[in-house]
Design a protein around this motif. Structure first.
Motif, PDB file in Angstrom:
ATOM      1  N   ALA A  87     -12.944  18.859 -99.025  1.00  0.00           N
ATOM      2  CA  ALA A  87     -12.995  17.464 -99.546  1.00  0.00           C
ATOM      3  C   ALA A  87     -13.125  16.911 -97.647  1.00  0.00           C
ATOM      4  CB  ALA A  87     -10.593  16.932 -98.984  1.00  0.00           C
ATOM      5  N   PHE A  88     -13.852  15.567 -97.996  1.00  0.00           N
ATOM      6  CA  PHE A  88     -15.082  14.837 -96.556  1.00  0.00           C
ATOM      7  C   PHE A  88     -15.360  16.011 -96.095  1.00  0.00           C
ATOM      8  CE2 PHE A  88     -10.541  12.633 -98.515  1.00  0.00           C
ATOM      9  CZ  PHE A  88     -11.182  11.645 -98.503  1.00  0.00           C
ATOM     10  N   ASN A  89     -16.248  17.088 -96.545  1.00  0.00           N
ATOM     11  CA  ASN A  89     -16.805  17.997 -95.621  1.00  0.00           C
ATOM     12  C   ASN A  89     -17.143  18.530 -96.966  1.00  0.00           C
ATOM     13  OD1 ASN A  89     -17.174  20.323 -93.605  1.00  0.00           O
ATOM     14  ND2 ASN A  89     -15.746  21.387 -94.475  1.00  0.00           N
ATOM     15  N   LEU A  90     -18.736  19.700 -96.126  1.00  0.00           N
ATOM     16  CA  LEU A  90     -19.695  20.468 -97.885  1.00  0.00           C
ATOM     17  C   LEU A  90     -19.816  21.446 -95.714  1.00  0.00           C
ATOM     18  CD1 LEU A  90     -22.485  19.983 -95.429  1.00  0.00           C
ATOM     19  CD2 LEU A  90     -21.910  18.210 -96.987  1.00  0.00           C
ATOM     20  N   PHE A  91     -19.958  22.628 -97.177  1.00  0.00           N
ATOM     21  CA  PHE A  91     -20.973  23.601 -96.300  1.00  0.00           C
ATOM     22  C   PHE A  91     -21.737  24.733 -97.688  1.00  0.00           C
ATOM     23  CE2 PHE A  91     -16.698  24.342 -98.295  1.00  0.00           C
ATOM     24  CZ  PHE A  91     -16.848  25.238 -99.443  1.00  0.00           C
ATOM     25  N   PRO A  92     -22.539  25.185 -96.380  1.00  0.00           N
ATOM     26  CA  PRO A  92     -23.602  26.570 -97.221  1.00  0.00           C
ATOM     27  C   PRO A  92     -23.290  27.116 -97.696  1.00  0.00           C
ATOM     28  CG  PRO A  92     -23.864  26.233 -94.841  1.00  0.00           C
ATOM     29  CD  PRO A  92     -22.689  25.486 -95.750  1.00  0.00           C
ATOM     30  N   HIS A  93     -23.787  27.056 -98.986  1.00  0.00           N
ATOM     31  CA  HIS A  93     -22.328  27.727 -99.972  1.00  0.00           C
ATOM     32  C   HIS A  93     -22.637  29.465 -99.573  1.00  0.00           C
ATOM     33  CE1 HIS A  93     -22.567  29.859-103.875  1.00  0.00           C
ATOM     34  NE2 HIS A  93     -22.365  28.717-104.435  1.00  0.00           N
ATOM     35  N   VAL A 140     -25.455  24.448-101.033  1.00  0.00           N
ATOM     36  CA  VAL A 140     -24.746  23.092-100.297  1.00  0.00           C
ATOM     37  C   VAL A 140     -23.625  23.110-100.868  1.00  0.00           C
ATOM     38  CG1 VAL A 140     -23.802  21.685 -98.667  1.00  0.00           C
ATOM     39  CG2 VAL A 140     -26.367  22.973 -98.033  1.00  0.00           C
ATOM     40  N   ARG A 141     -22.389  23.110-100.627  1.00  0.00           N
ATOM     41  CA  ARG A 141     -21.463  22.827-101.558  1.00  0.00           C
ATOM     42  C   ARG A 141     -20.817  21.800-101.046  1.00  0.00           C
ATOM     43  NH1 ARG A 141     -20.522  25.600-105.538  1.00  0.00           N
ATOM     44  NH2 ARG A 141     -19.676  27.556-104.909  1.00  0.00           N
ATOM     45  N   VAL A 142     -21.277  20.279-102.456  1.00  0.00           N
ATOM     46  CA  VAL A 142     -20.539  19.008-101.836  1.00  0.00           C
ATOM     47  C   VAL A 142     -19.011  18.595-102.290  1.00  0.00           C
ATOM     48  CG1 VAL A 142     -22.865  18.900-100.735  1.00  0.00           C
ATOM     49  CG2 VAL A 142     -21.746  18.263-102.880  1.00  0.00           C
ATOM     50  N   PRO A 143     -18.428  17.499-101.711  1.00  0.00           N
ATOM     51  CA  PRO A 143     -17.020  17.312-102.460  1.00  0.00           C
ATOM     52  C   PRO A 143     -17.591  16.678-103.206  1.00  0.00           C
ATOM     53  CG  PRO A 143     -17.485  16.250-100.112  1.00  0.00           C
ATOM     54  CD  PRO A 143     -18.436  17.071-100.389  1.00  0.00           C
ATOM     55  N   VAL A 144     -18.361  17.171-104.661  1.00  0.00           N
ATOM     56  CA  VAL A 144     -18.717  16.003-105.563  1.00  0.00           C
ATOM     57  C   VAL A 144     -17.465  16.784-107.179  1.00  0.00           C
ATOM     58  CG1 VAL A 144     -20.215  15.554-107.150  1.00  0.00           C
ATOM     59  CG2 VAL A 144     -20.594  14.853-105.290  1.00  0.00           C
ATOM     60  N   VAL A 199     -17.849  12.527 -96.666  1.00  0.00           N
ATOM     61  CA  VAL A 199     -18.076  12.744 -95.423  1.00  0.00           C
ATOM     62  C   VAL A 199     -17.831  11.954 -94.338  1.00  0.00           C
ATOM     63  CG1 VAL A 199     -19.040  13.959 -93.421  1.00  0.00           C
ATOM     64  CG2 VAL A 199     -19.241  15.076 -96.038  1.00  0.00           C
ATOM     65  N   LEU A 200     -16.567  11.713 -93.571  1.00  0.00           N
ATOM     66  CA  LEU A 200     -16.241  10.769 -92.788  1.00  0.00           C
ATOM     67  C   LEU A 200     -17.378  10.196 -91.784  1.00  0.00           C
ATOM     68  CD1 LEU A 200     -12.777  11.020 -92.892  1.00  0.00           C
ATOM     69  CD2 LEU A 200     -14.230   9.466 -94.417  1.00  0.00           C
ATOM     70  N   ARG A 201     -17.279  11.531 -90.769  1.00  0.00           N
ATOM     71  CA  ARG A 201     -18.135  10.772 -89.304  1.00  0.00           C
ATOM     72  C   ARG A 201     -18.941  12.278 -88.742  1.00  0.00           C
ATOM     73  NH1 ARG A 201     -15.479   9.308 -84.407  1.00  0.00           N
ATOM     74  NH2 ARG A 201     -17.095  10.237 -83.280  1.00  0.00           N
ATOM     75  N   ALA A 202     -19.773  12.866 -89.986  1.00  0.00           N
ATOM     76  CA  ALA A 202     -20.660  13.629 -89.163  1.00  0.00           C
ATOM     77  C   ALA A 202     -22.272  14.624 -90.256  1.00  0.00           C
ATOM     78  CB  ALA A 202     -20.647  15.367 -88.890  1.00  0.00           C
TER      79      ALA A 202
END
Lengths: 345, 345
Positions: A193-199, A235-239, B239-242
């Motif tokens: 949530a409100f973040n993302l990261f490499p798979h 990349v995994r995203v909050p979708v 994502v909020l701020r990065a």
């Protein structure tokens, strides 16, 4: 009277299983009977199909008796355990896991791209990985006109790729954060949530993750060439349930965006979404629930004379998984490809 | 006794303005006086600085009397209106807008990359665009060892790039969606919660948006070369701020990931975050509030012998904007670059 078929869904309770049920109903697949198979812990539940409540049965050898087509979406180890047994019973298995995709004797099929490959099946046909399917449908029409030399892909992958529980987790995490609580990660390794990261799939020695290597290897197999050079960052995203991909394509020779646009416009399985005036291009929320891969922002790569940039979004659960599997089943029916292996029953 | 300076923040109430206040306090910038300037509608408010409540004053010609340094972050049109007037009064303006960045006489400075450019200022120094700053800090140390030939970048840009209101909007939209309500888009053109879309800045005739062309043009100016070929796809994510960036780098000659890693490890402004065992690489939530650009997933590009893949995250408001501006101010002080233009006061 046209023939109808006995179909089993293995892994009926997951995100892809649920979608398979909906697609079989809505596309009027010529079903005789539909059997829902899952692990022991789901037995006793029922799932609704065309107004009927179908019981979930435990998977077993005998469960495949009389089945013509198995749509398997219960993970690699389940597929490894059961696919061979289903084939022995005379079924054709369309497998959504990665277990068989790179086996030489197993066709890896995207019906808009390499339907002919299905004809050579020996009982198992593999459904490609979600990001590969979406990419293949969008790029194949271009590749047929002028060969692709190299691809640099960056993905924006939704939670659905990690299953229904991951989709729920990103929502729970979002609620927590919005009310000032910490985000708890249980299904995925980090808060999404409100973040993302490499798979988060396993990394190979070169530093590529499995998800990236699937795109590299599966795309080449589907396109029938080892010549295309491919690199990817997944990349995994909050979708929730649609993947997006930023695709940099290098062709052997220049390819005008106008021609690419015209080709995409008239190709199957893709839809051009480009409103340059309104700055409106494919978005995950608009790809959700749609059959087509949405393609847009086709433009000349200003860094390479033979390059095109392209942006795509597609429903990960639908065309990225369930729809492609059902399309393969439809192809088997249409081309009469169930017969050669069908044991009388 | 060391000299101290009169600083004005133009646009003190925005997301970047707030960060500027925090940085000036925490980094112990040699301040004599701090003046907060904003538009008429913010006059009457105060902002806290080192335990004091500073009043917000309306920007005017006279507001710049006696000011040594103006940190401007109030948008391009405000900068165009006031920067010249501040310079006439003897101030040096460090401008965060895009108004002057590509002007030949205006240095575009990332202190870790081209501090020497600041010496040639004529009163205005431009702070580059956020994605460009993050990219430059990460790539410059590599470019100095072996020249970069081409970049293919895909960005994952946070809501903060569109300001504090966009940050609030993505949270409001998330709440709405989680409670079954529709997401309302007012600041951004489309809902961003659980969605993403290509960056909504104006498109040029080639189909590149302004945000992408900033990366292309500003990176070349900062690196002091027009030879690097650059293409980019800029995408807004929830994502909020990065911001994050997937960067495919083609060098003139091969560059081993081990060497790149070693160089990044000892370079200023970047931090290598690579735990291959735990599959832990830079993430926006970990880059938030940090000064460094986090870099990881450095790997040989399997599609090109002279290619490296690299992933980075950086705080958009901090190093992507406010911190870089304050670092430029520190550079001016340290190198005594305020003097040449300083009119006695």
């Amino acid at each position: 009277m046209s023939k109808s078929y006995n179909v089993a869904i293995l892994g009926a309770t997951g995100a892809v299983g649920t979608e398979l049920l909906e697609l079989l109903a809505n596309r009027n697949f010529p079903l005789a009977n539909l059997k829902l198979l899952a692990s022991e812990r789901s037995v006793g539940r029922t799932l609704s199909f065309k107004g009927e409540n179908l019981p979930i049965e435990a998977v077993s050898d005998r469960a495949f008796d009389g089945i013509d087509i198995v749509l398997a979406s219960a993970g690699g180890s389940t597929s490894k355990t059961w696919a061979g047994k289903a084939v022995e019973k005379g079924a054709v298995v369309i497998d959504n896991s990665s277990a068989f995709r790179m086996k030489e004797e197993v066709p890896l099929v995207v019906p808009e791209v390499n339907p002919q490959a299905a004809a050579h099946h020996q009982g198992i046909i593999a459904n490609p990985n979600c990001t590969t399917i979406l990419l293949s449908v969008a790029l194949w029409p271009l590749h047929q006109v002028r060969p692709i030399k190299r691809l640099v892909v960056a993905t924006y992958q939704s939670a659905s790729g990690a299953g229904a529980k991951a989709m729920a987790e990103v929502q729970t995490q979002s609620s927590a954060i919005l009310s000032g609580q910490p985000a708890v990660a249980e299904v995925l390794p980090y808060p999404l949530a409100f973040n993302l990261f490499p798979h988060n799939s396993p990394l190979n020695e070169q530093g590529y993750c499995e998800e990236e290597m699937k795109m590299v290897n599966e795309t080449r197999k589907i396109f029938g060439t080892q010549q295309i050079r491919i690199t990817a960052t997944c990349v995994r995203v909050p979708v929730l349930r649609a993947h997006s991909e930023a695709v940099n394509i290098e062709f052997e020779v220049p390819f005008s965006p106008e021609e690419a646009r015209e080709i995409i416009s008239r190709s199957p399985g893709v839809k051009l979404i480009e409103d340059w005036q309104a700055n409106h291009f494919p978005m995950p929320i608009e790809a959700t629930g749609r059959d087509e891969v949405l393609v847009g922002r086709i433009r000349q790569d200003i860094s390479h004379p033979c390059g095109l940039e392209l942006w795509l979004c597609g429903d990960q659960i639908r065309k990225g998984a369930a729809l492609n599997a059902v399309q393969i089943a439809e192809l088997l029916v249409e081309k009469n490809l169930l017969k050669p292996l069908a044991i009388s029953h």
